[in-house]
Design an enzyme around this catalytic site. Sequence first.
Site, PDB file in Angstrom:
ATOM      1  N   LYS A  41      44.425  17.058 -33.195  1.00 34.21           N
ATOM      2  CA  LYS A  41      44.025  15.646 -33.283  1.00 34.21           C
ATOM      3  C   LYS A  41      43.430  15.377 -34.655  1.00 34.21           C
ATOM      4  O   LYS A  41      42.691  16.207 -35.188  1.00 34.21           O
ATOM      5  CB  LYS A  41      43.002  15.349 -32.181  1.00 34.21           C
ATOM      6  CG  LYS A  41      42.543  13.908 -32.081  1.00 34.21           C
ATOM      7  CD  LYS A  41      41.594  13.733 -30.887  1.00 34.21           C
ATOM      8  CE  LYS A  41      41.061  12.321 -30.749  1.00 34.21           C
ATOM      9  NZ  LYS A  41      40.130  12.182 -29.603  1.00 34.21           N
ATOM     10  N   SER A  67      41.187   8.614 -26.280  1.00 27.80           N
ATOM     11  CA  SER A  67      41.618   8.446 -27.643  1.00 27.80           C
ATOM     12  C   SER A  67      42.589   9.529 -28.117  1.00 27.80           C
ATOM     13  O   SER A  67      43.268   9.332 -29.124  1.00 27.80           O
ATOM     14  CB  SER A  67      40.411   8.424 -28.584  1.00 27.80           C
ATOM     15  OG  SER A  67      39.715   9.657 -28.528  1.00 27.80           O
ATOM     16  N   SER A 127      38.297  11.300 -23.399  1.00 23.99           N
ATOM     17  CA  SER A 127      39.438  11.210 -24.310  1.00 23.99           C
ATOM     18  C   SER A 127      40.423  12.368 -24.293  1.00 23.99           C
ATOM     19  O   SER A 127      41.479  12.266 -24.911  1.00 23.99           O
ATOM     20  CB  SER A 127      38.951  11.027 -25.735  1.00 23.99           C
ATOM     21  OG  SER A 127      38.698   9.671 -25.953  1.00 23.99           O
TER      22      SER A 127
HETATM   23  N1  GLN Z   1      37.350   5.663 -23.823  1.00 23.86           N
HETATM   24  C1  GLN Z   1      36.049   6.128 -24.161  1.00 23.86           C
HETATM   25  C2  GLN Z   1      35.499   5.316 -25.308  1.00 23.86           C
HETATM   26  O1  GLN Z   1      36.167   4.455 -25.742  1.00 23.86           O
HETATM   27  C3  GLN Z   1      36.053   7.589 -24.463  1.00 23.86           C
HETATM   28  C4  GLN Z   1      36.420   7.923 -25.842  1.00 23.86           C
HETATM   29  C5  GLN Z   1      36.361   9.399 -26.131  1.00 23.86           C
HETATM   30  O2  GLN Z   1      36.188  10.223 -25.225  1.00 23.86           O
HETATM   31  N2  GLN Z   1      36.442   9.730 -27.403  1.00 23.86           N
HETATM   32  O3  GLN Z   1      34.428   5.527 -25.772  1.00 23.86           O
END
Ligand code: GLN
Length: 513
Positions: free
Chosen positions: A79, A154, A178
């Site tokens: 990532k 994400s 994420s």
């Molecule tokens: N969807 C969550 C957020 O927007 C989690 C994001 C993540 O785990 N990086 O914060």
Amino acid sequence: MSLIKASATDLLGYLQSGQVSAVELLKQYLDRIETHDGSIHAYLDVAREAALERAESIDRRRSRGERLGALAGLPVAVKDVLCTAGWATTCGSRMLQNYCPPYDATVVRRLLDADAVLVGKTNMDEFAMGGSTENSAFGVTRNPWDLTRTPGGSSGGAAACVAAGMAPLSVGSDTGGSIRQPAAYCGVVGLKPSYGRVSRYGLVAFASSLDQVGPLAATAEDTALLLEVLAGHDPRDSTSAKVPVPDYLLASRQPLGALRIGLVREHFGAGLDSEVDAAVREAVDWFRDEGAEVKEISLPHSRYAISTYYIIAPSEASSNLARYDGVHYGYRTDERAMLGELQESRQRLLQEGDNAGAENLDGTLVRMYRKTRAEAFGPEVKRRIMLGTYALSAGYYDAYYLKALKVRRLIRQDFDAAFNEVDVIMGPTTPTPPFRLGEMIDDPLKMYLQDLYTVSANLTGICAMSLPCGQTGAGLPIGLQIHAPAFHEHRLLQAARAFQQGTDWHIRRPDLC
Ligand code: GLN
């Protein structure tokens, strides 16, 4: 022979026995990327030449009989939130579009030490803020099962590339779900390790008390294989734990034994899609049939998890993102244009006779900060910075941030109490199957609610994973989430592997023409 559908553990065997070379294997993945990534866009960058060179050198070393690392010759995608020395690390943001870190993240180093072949950097929501990969500054990623839908986020690119057979293994990060949510949406396995299990050194920070790096793969065994390489103490990360790393692959292969499973009453209520509900219950029934004891438990404070997370995560983000000031890192506004504008405004105000206004114009430094941040951050990142700055500001700190910390403790106590009664907690990873691209992008609250079941593991620091457990009538993947106490990743892997021995959801792949 096509190796794209083989598991990483099988591929390792083929590589070791000489049935396939690292170069041949890599070429199959590169072809696959060539054919499919134009429509999926899981990768922000593919290091074709560097990867081929590395695969060649691994083949050479193997032929000389050298001892090789645990992932020798396996392609791995990373990532784009993880620093790679001399290789752009954008975090999906214009802010870091041309940022080339001078060092590798510890997990990247570990992959290299294990002789993995880094094939590319995967797409993500900007600074890991989001749940659909639509917040990337460099275009959306599409779900390989249905190109009109989100792969989740994400780590959307990380999940989509495994689902589409464009890498056997990938590394993501999970601050509030994420890794697990995109894994669920793409029909692959994703594991968020316990806080401190995996080093955060070189992981671009979003919310430091919640962030963890973790593996995504097609099977529980492959996940175990990768986790073992990623995990372990790192003196460069003061929050990394000095807890020995078990042989996860071996542990995952242990017989299940009498497992006590908790089903959270509050996780099967309003908002849960009926197909997801049914698939998850069926998976739990599978465990029951295998001799597990299933009981209903309550996590009374889980209803506050989303509110707590969306105070703490933005607060930490607003502080972590203060470093992007146009001086230390990455993007800086065009100063020549900025000075021109400043001069124009000053002259205009003076002409209008507004001498005080001309006097009070922001100076060049403040102006540079403001323009740099206004131009290079996307709307969701700005929203989080504003939310966080507000929650941390004098007068609101106690009412929001401090209160959230207290509720966080209560949520943790709920889990501690639950784990006195059960070994693992099972439930849905997400309330719905993957939604359509564009469906929620203008409704942040709705998007945040997708994190309903995932944020608690981050708030409490325990480990959790998602694995495919079914499909909707329309053929979209559904994820089962399993939670275990901190540093019990082996328990997750063992349960997941047992399930995969008895079912075939993990073998199904999207029909990419
Ligand atoms: N969807 C969550 C957020 O927007 C989690 C994001 C993540 O785990 N990086 O914060």
